[in-house]
Design a protein around this motif. Structure first.
Motif, PDB file in Angstrom:
ATOM      1  N   CYS A 510       1.045  -1.060  -0.043  1.00 30.23           N
ATOM      2  CA  CYS A 510      -0.203   0.903  -0.461  1.00 30.23           C
ATOM      3  C   CYS A 510       1.066   1.205   0.129  1.00 30.23           C
ATOM      4  CB  CYS A 510      -0.909  -0.302   0.804  1.00 30.23           C
ATOM      5  SG  CYS A 510      -1.626   1.410   1.476  1.00 30.23           S
ATOM      6  N   CYS A 513      -0.026   3.577   3.188  1.00 34.31           N
ATOM      7  CA  CYS A 513       0.708   3.234   4.684  1.00 34.31           C
ATOM      8  C   CYS A 513       2.074   1.931   4.799  1.00 34.31           C
ATOM      9  CB  CYS A 513      -0.668   3.043   5.573  1.00 34.31           C
ATOM     10  SG  CYS A 513      -1.006   0.291   4.834  1.00 34.31           S
ATOM     11  N   PHE A 515       1.074  -1.263   3.911  1.00 38.75           N
ATOM     12  CA  PHE A 515       1.393  -2.523   4.482  1.00 38.75           C
ATOM     13  C   PHE A 515       1.339  -3.421   3.472  1.00 38.75           C
ATOM     14  CE2 PHE A 515      -2.042  -5.543   4.459  1.00 38.75           C
ATOM     15  CZ  PHE A 515      -1.897  -6.483   5.300  1.00 38.75           C
ATOM     16  N   CYS A 550      -6.544  -1.291  -0.011  1.00 41.34           N
ATOM     17  CA  CYS A 550      -5.650  -1.620   1.522  1.00 41.34           C
ATOM     18  C   CYS A 550      -6.153  -3.093   2.343  1.00 41.34           C
ATOM     19  CB  CYS A 550      -4.917  -0.821   1.771  1.00 41.34           C
ATOM     20  SG  CYS A 550      -3.754  -1.295   3.890  1.00 41.34           S
ATOM     21  N   ASN A 552      -5.529  -3.086   5.500  1.00 37.07           N
ATOM     22  CA  ASN A 552      -4.951  -1.966   6.210  1.00 37.07           C
ATOM     23  C   ASN A 552      -6.015  -0.463   7.010  1.00 37.07           C
ATOM     24  OD1 ASN A 552      -3.174  -1.627   8.832  1.00 37.07           O
ATOM     25  ND2 ASN A 552      -2.462  -0.394   8.150  1.00 37.07           N
ATOM     26  N   CYS A 553      -5.322   0.041   6.046  1.00 39.57           N
ATOM     27  CA  CYS A 553      -6.326   1.589   5.873  1.00 39.57           C
ATOM     28  C   CYS A 553      -7.525   2.131   4.682  1.00 39.57           C
ATOM     29  CB  CYS A 553      -4.648   2.950   5.427  1.00 39.57           C
ATOM     30  SG  CYS A 553      -4.604   3.154   3.770  1.00 39.57           S
TER      31      CYS A 553
HETATM   32 ZN    ZN Z   1      -2.811   1.220   3.370  1.00 34.93          ZN
END
Ligand code: ZN
Ligand code: ATP
Ligand code: ZN
Length: 804
Positions: A510, A513, A515, A550, A552-553
């Motif tokens: 990503c 972030c 990731f 993503c 994660n974010c």
């Molecule tokens: Zn991310």
């Protein structure tokens, strides 16, 4: 008088590692021989397993206190493991800390492994409703992994109550291929009579009989159907009418995709001649002498092997030639077949199970005199060896990284002693172990210091990529290499480009972030596979779709870092738009025969540049390749492993050696961020001797092999604490038997601490002489087995290829 057979059963545990005694039923007394497979009862539940007859005691005095079980059936008409291989399996088990049964099975093709099936049937006491719900109108039910958990539970309970019967079936996986052959059953005269009696409309029958009149030889049914245009039902009728006979005949599957081009022995140069003479003398005198054939790249080692093999054959003996990962070096198989034709059998993992089984049977029946193969071919059942060759003896693929953890080179040396024949270890860059043994005259050194016809070794330039990056924008190609490629294009010559695979794994990250998608089961990031459009774990096989958001974010700026070679290919097409490129990597060589096809295309000048991973570094011999480029020399150097320099030196020397092998001189560019590193500097001049001296000093200082022996012990468990605790206990145990000279490294977490939901801890023992170590390790293995029900697993690797 009772006859008793000692049987090694197919139950790999410490307790079953010594043979079990079984009574031989009278009917089998004259039939049974050591080395045959049998089916025997095992344990109390009526379980049946496969076993190997190890020994037969003709007038055993049975212990009256014990009732011996009897052998059930014999699976083979003749022994499938001979005396030599039985002895070898014992030695292997002892030196690799593996079970004898595992060793026996490793030596045989998979087709001979046992296939187990469990069948259940109702007893008269089984209530009717249950019988119907479980069995329907069938009399038996196959109890395998496909049954739902509830059904298994129910079956277990019914079995405890003796309401069902369980029957075990043991069979071989082997499948012999058969072809239906057709032959006329009547004389041409009689067939002519039949022909006149046919109805006018029976055109097909008439055509068939015409064919049978003209061809008295047997022909395969498929071919007959095709040439005459008849159906199988017509053939069946013809058989019933007594016009022809049909018979199923055993055939071999042909593992070769290409035809052989016959070659003649070459006129040897003086160095080659000396080497061949020394090896032949050992064959002729039946001496178990070991040779280290040290020849620079392109010095004609293969020709030495071929002539040594020819000599053994002329004495009525056989030859075994090991090459690394044979499916990757089709050129060399072609060269051996070119010389010895039909006498050659191949064994490697690129064959289908059936092909492998057929090649193995050809060898066992004495129909093949030369075996070429990768690691496991070292167990080929040749009975009269006159010479054994281990080509590229330094290759790490000769070591199996699973049980039994054997090194094919060690097995080759064992067999050389058994057959009293020479073993030739060949390489341009021998392993330090082998070179050190040659130093001590354990091996006789044979040298080919020059290329054939005194062709110069290629001229090597080292390119400092840090320097390069200062002047250019980010690129995989230095200006020097690019210019050299352009020159080759102008001159119509060919180039090889190697990209070290380890340096470029393909993944997604990503950009918002940072990731990186990880495997849920292992401590490793998932690899992007463009061909299947998935993310895969290379350790446990976990697979999932490529993410677009993503995880994660939840950002949408995902960046895809494609396969290294794909990216490089793309850049290359932009830089040199007229170049014709063949890319060779795991993605383009997945299909059977693809590797061979790509190399053939390149050999036929259908491309200017062959771009690939390490798989293009070894064994290739293309006369028009005058340029080799190594795009990233460093990746192996970064690994925390005592063999990192050795590996780098070997790889660079090998790949450089592909350039300028015929008349035209060769040039090599090595791109690196460590231009001063000795492994890279010495690869530049292909100075093996100096590398050997320098590296041996470092190994000496660090107490590494070949000055010290090493054993790696690994513990793994789903529970991290248990793995660590087991390791601590093992260290404590080992310390009580080891001398102060021994060095224990660790315990430490494994290089990848978690794989497939299991946690790994390891330790390495470095030692010179520890007479008690072997027993101690066997004890540790035995103790671990008792606990293995709780998930703990211990692996022991003697002489590991790396400490990671
Ligand atoms: Zn991310
Ligand atoms: N005596 C000879 N006369 C002429 N040509 C030869 C002779 N011996 C070998 N050659 C040719 O020289 C080339 C290089 O030989 P070969 O491939 O056997 O070298 P090698 O030592 O195995 O190299 P590498 O380790 O680089 O794979 C081959 O094309 C081979 O046919
Ligand atoms: Zn995984």
């Amino acid at each position: 008088m009772t006859q008793i057979a000692e049987v090694v059963v197919d139950v790999p545990t410490m307790q079953t590692n010594t043979p079990y005694s079984y009574e031989i039923p009278a009917a089998l007394v004259n039939q049974l021989q050591p080395g045959m497979r049998v089916v025997v009862p095992f344990g109390n539940g009526g379980r049946k397993v496969q076993g190997f007859v190890w020994q037969i005691n003709e007038d055993a005095k049975p212990n009256p206190e014990v009732t011996l079980k009897s052998i059930d059936t014999v699976m083979d008409p003749a022994p499938i493991v001979n005396t030599e291989l039985m002895q070898l399996s014992k030695w292997l088990a002892n030196t690799t800390y593996a079970f004898t049964i595992t060793c026996l099975q490793t030596m045989l093709p998979n087709a001979l492994k046992a296939k187990y099936q469990k069948w259940v049937s109702p007893t008269a006491q089984l209530p009717e409703t249950i019988r119907v719900s479980l069995f329907g109108d069938q009399s038996e039910l196959l109890w395998d992994d496909s049954l739902p958990a509830d059904t298994v539970k129910q079956l277990l309970s019914l079995n405890r109550q003796h309401l069902i019967n369980v029957r075990y079936e043991v069979s071989s996986k082997s499948q012999v291929k058969k072809v239906m052959m057709v032959k006329p059953a009547l004389s041409p005269e009689k067939l002519s009579v039949v022909r006149t009696e046919l109805r006018k409309t029976a055109v097909k029958q008439a055509a068939l009989i015409d064919f049978l009149i003209a061809n008295s030889k047997a022909i395969s049914q498929t071919e007959l159907e095709r040439t005459v245009g008849v159906s199988s039902s017509i053939l069946k009728t013809a058989e019933t009418n007594g016009w022809l006979t049909r018979q199923a005949v055993e055939v071999y599957r042909d593992p070769f995709q290409t035809a052989v081009v016959k070659t003649k022995p070459l006129q040897l140069n003086p160095d080659q001649n000396k080497a061949v003479n020394a090896i032949c003398a050992a064959t002729d005198e039946g001496q178990a002498r070991n040779f280290l054939l040290e020849g620079v790249t392109g010095s004609g080692k293969t020709e030495v092997y071929l002539q040594a093999i020819a000599n053994a054959l002329s004495k009525g003996e056989q030859a075994l030639m090991l090459v690394p990962e044979i499916s990757l070096t089709p050129q060399i198989v072609g060269r051996v077949r070119g010389r010895f034709g039909e006498k050659v059998a191949v064994l490697h993992s690129g064959l289908s199970g059936g092909e492998r089984f057929d090649e193995w049977r050809r060898i066992q029946r004495g129909e093949a005199q030369v075996v070429v193969g990768a690691r496991s071919a070292v167990f080929a059942p040749l009975t009269n060896l006159g010479v054994i060759v281990v080509d590229e003896e330094h290759e790490s693929s000769y070591k199996q990284d699973d049980n039994p953890r054997y090194h094919a080179r060690d097995v080759a040396l064992w067999r050389g002693r058994y057959h009293q024949c020479p073993v030739v270890l060949g390489s341009a860059t021998p392993s330090l172990e082998s070179r050190a043994r040659a130093e001590k005259n354990v091996y006789t050194r044979l040298l080919l210091p020059n290329r054939v016809n005194h062709q110069q070794l290629p001229q090597v330039s080292i390119i400092d990529m840090t320097e390069e990056l200062r002047h250019h924008k980010e690129s995989n190609f230095s200006s020097g290499l690019l210019q050299a490629l352009q020159e080759r294009l102008n001159r119509g010559e060919q180039s090889l480009l190697m990209l070290n695979r380890r340096g470029y794994s393909s993944f997604v990250m990503c950009r918002d972030c940072g990731f990186v998608l990880q495997c849920p089961n292992c401590d490793i990031s998932l690899t992007l596979h463009m061909d299947t459009k998935t993310m895969k774990c290379h350790y446990c096989g976990h697979e999932e779709p490529i993410p677009h958001v993503c995880p994660n974010c939840h950002g949408r700026h995902i960046r895809y870092y494609g396969t290294g070679t794909q990216k490089v290919e793309q850049e290359l097409t932009e830089l040199l738009p007229t170049a014709r490129i063949i890319r060779m990597d795991v993605d383009t060589t997945r299909r059977k025969g693809a590797h061979e096809r790509l190399l053939k295309q390149f050999g036929d000048h259908k491309a200017d540049i062959l771009l690939g991973t390490q798989m293009i570094a070894k064994g290739l011999d293309f006369p028009d390749v005058t340029l080799v480029g190594v795009l990233n020399a460093d990746t192996a150097l970064g690994l925390p492993d005592f063999r990192a320099s050795e590996r780098t030196f070997q790889l660079l020397t090998q790949v450089s050696g592909r350039a300028g092998r015929a008349e035209k001189p060769g040039q090599v560019f090595i791109q690196t961020y460590n231009p001063e590193h000795y492994a890279i500097q010495l690869a530049k001049t292909q100075n093996y001797e100096q590398f050997f001296v320098r590296e041996m000093q470092l190994r000496h200082r660090g107490n590494y092999p070949p000055y010290f022996f090493a054993v790696k012990v690994t513990a793994s468990d789903v529970d991290e604490r248990k793995a660590a605790e087991a390791m601590v206990k093992i260290v404590r145990q080992l310390k009580t038997v080891l001398s102060p000279q021994a060095i224990i490294l660790g315990p430490t977490p494994g290089a990848i601490a978690r794989v497939n939901k299991r946690y790994y801890y390891q330790l390495v023992i470095k030692y010179k002489q520890e007479p008690q170590l072997r027993d101690a390790l066997f004890t540790i293995l035995g103790q671990a087995q008792k606990q293995s029900r709780n998930g703990l697993q211990i692996a022991i690797d003697r002489n590991p290829m790396s400490f990671m």
